[in-house]
Design an enzyme around this catalytic site. Structure first.
Site, PDB file in Angstrom:
ATOM      1  CB  THR A 163     -35.968 -44.003  14.740  1.00 21.11           C
ATOM      2  OG1 THR A 163     -37.300 -43.456  14.791  1.00 21.11           O
ATOM      3  CG2 THR A 163     -35.467 -43.958  13.304  1.00 21.11           C
ATOM      4  CE  LYS A 189     -39.509 -43.976  12.225  1.00 19.51           C
ATOM      5  NZ  LYS A 189     -39.162 -42.544  12.662  1.00 19.51           N
ATOM      6  CB  THR A 200     -41.200 -37.799  12.963  1.00 17.66           C
ATOM      7  OG1 THR A 200     -40.931 -36.486  13.201  1.00 17.66           O
ATOM      8  CG2 THR A 200     -39.902 -38.423  12.549  1.00 17.66           C
ATOM      9  CD  GLU A 286     -39.127 -39.523  20.340  1.00 17.45           C
ATOM     10  OE1 GLU A 286     -38.340 -39.927  19.483  1.00 17.45           O
ATOM     11  OE2 GLU A 286     -39.185 -38.331  20.713  1.00 17.45           O
ATOM     12  CG  ASN A 408     -37.068 -36.114  21.892  1.00 14.89           C
ATOM     13  OD1 ASN A 408     -36.822 -36.201  20.695  1.00 14.89           O
ATOM     14  ND2 ASN A 408     -38.164 -36.643  22.430  1.00 14.89           N
ATOM     15  CB  THR A 413     -25.531 -39.494  22.975  1.00 20.92           C
ATOM     16  OG1 THR A 413     -26.654 -39.105  23.796  1.00 20.92           O
ATOM     17  CG2 THR A 413     -24.773 -38.261  22.539  1.00 20.92           C
TER      18      THR A 413
END
Length: 413
Positions: A163, A189, A200, A286, A408, A413
């Site tokens: 992702t 992942k 996650t 991230e 985040n 979007t």
């Protein structure tokens, strides 16, 4: 478990992958679930019914795929395949979401002529949106021509499960059991919503070892506690976390049990695979620029050391200091003090790499320039010694950067 993870018990296979263990093929493709053209559908298939085990998120809102996979593994303890999509988590989607997850499983089983109850399902992506089932079904129909047993096919699978990840995460090791070469491989992942008690993350382990599913599940849970449950990026725990292991048994060793003389080798290899993947997830957090490893020793128990290590690596203040290359040991000792574990306030040592900053809870004069250079690196190790007993643990995380907020703030979007 800690004593079993000696590197001498296994060897890393540099070009190995999840298809290296005998009996496994894998692959991935773009089905249209994602707006981009990146792969979003993948599968791992075993040529024989494989002993299976799973570990799942502790989030109360478990996604529909987890319910399906739990049911599949519980039915017989065997799996022939796992089918995975990214781009949509199929979480918090109600009765329709569950029906879609079962349809995903059942259609895959029909296409590949395997029993429905021997197919696991996993999903990752945006929460609260229904799957585009026409795209998904069409992708499953195409999967048979996208599978292979080479590294390229394994990499196609790894791409399909990503992702916000920036890099693929995969590893394979070899151990010798009963004089036979046995392989253990993994792919995962994970990048955001990463917190202890899974993360996650989706993780998949393949092995050609012969081992009963109940034994495999016990070992998987033990190893998870020392690897995936010891990482954090942001303190959030997902609805879709899943770690599934499949053992084909095609290495033809005598079945691994607690009494098997070579069990320690298998456990060491499995732990290394899971730890490598867990560290890869933490490093790929991230917006992250650094892997942060916290090593705690001298605690009253391993459990206490785990709690302290996770508190330090999960502290937003510590993570921010690591991003800024600031040798602010005060934030570290503050995290130690709020971890809810026994400490002696006058016996704590803290070091950043080899640079001692606190000894017996007293500040040590250190070279600020050397500390700055060390903290600019891409791997930082924080050492903590409580000088109380023999409890020890490691935890992994990353720095907290501006990009984490950017990613985040616009995830949907």
């Amino acid at each position: 478990m800690g004593q079993l993870a000696g590197a001498e018990l296994f060897t890393v296979v540099p070009e190995g992958s999840i298809t290296t263990p005998k009996g496994f093929t894998a692959g991935g493709l773009h089905s249209g679930l994602k707006k981009s053209t990146r792969h979003d559908l993948g599968a791992i298939i075993c040529s024989v019914p494989a002993a299976a085990a799973g570990v799942y998120t502790l989030n109360a809102f478990q996604a529909a795929p987890i319910k399906v996979t739990k049911q599949s593994i519980a039915s017989s303890g065997l799996l022939r395949a796992v089918v995975v999509n990214s781009g949509n988590a199929n979480a918090c989607t109600g009765e329709q979401g569950e029906q879609d997850a079962f349809q995903m499983r059942n259609h895959f089983a029909e296409v590949f002529a395997v029993p429905e109850e021997q197919v696991a399902v996993a999903s990752t992506g945006v929460i609260g949106e229904l799957l585009k089932m026409d795209k998904l079904i069409g992708g499953i129909d195409q999967l048979p021509t996208h599978l292979g047993d080479d590294r390229n096919a394994a990499e196609q699978f790894c791409q399909a499960i990503l992702t916000t990840d920036l890099v693929q995460k995969m590893i394979c090791v070899q151990v010798e059991i009963d004089g036979r070469a046995v392989h253990i491989a993994g792919a995962a992942k994970g990048s955001g919503m990463i917190a202890p008690n899974m993360a996650t993350m989706l993780g998949f382990v393949t092995t050609d070892a012969k081992i009963e599913g109940t034994v495999l599940e016990t070992l998987l849970r033990q190893v998870t506690d020392l690897s995936f449950n010891m990482i954090t990026v942001d303190g959030d725990t997902s609805t879709n976390d899943m770690l599934v292991a499949m053992a084909s048994g095609l290495a033809e060793n005598t079945s691994l049990t607690e009494a098997h003389p070579d069990l320690a080798k298998f456990v060491a290899g499995l732990r290394h695979v899971c730890e490598h993947l867990a560290k890869g997830i933490a490093r790929d957090g991230e917006g992250a620029t650094k892997l942060v490893e916290v090593q705690v020793q001298g605690a009253v128990s391993d459990e206490a050391a785990q709690a302290i290590a996770k508190t330090i690596v999960g502290s937003s203040l510590v993570k921010s200091a690591m991003f800024g290359a600031d040798a602010n040991w005060g934030r570290i000792i503050a995290a130690i003090g709020r971890a809810g574990q026994p400490v002696q306030v006058d016996t704590v040592d803290i070091a950043l790499g080899s640079i001692q900053t606190l000894q017996q809870s007293k500040p040590v004069v250190f070279d600020e320039e050397a500390a700055l250079e060390y903290l600019k690196g891409d791997t930082i190790i924080i050492h903590v010694d409580l000088h109380m007993a023999d409890g020890a643990a490691k935890a992994w995380g990353c720095d907290l950067t501006y990009d984490y907020v950017r990613i985040n703030a616009a995830y949907r979007t």
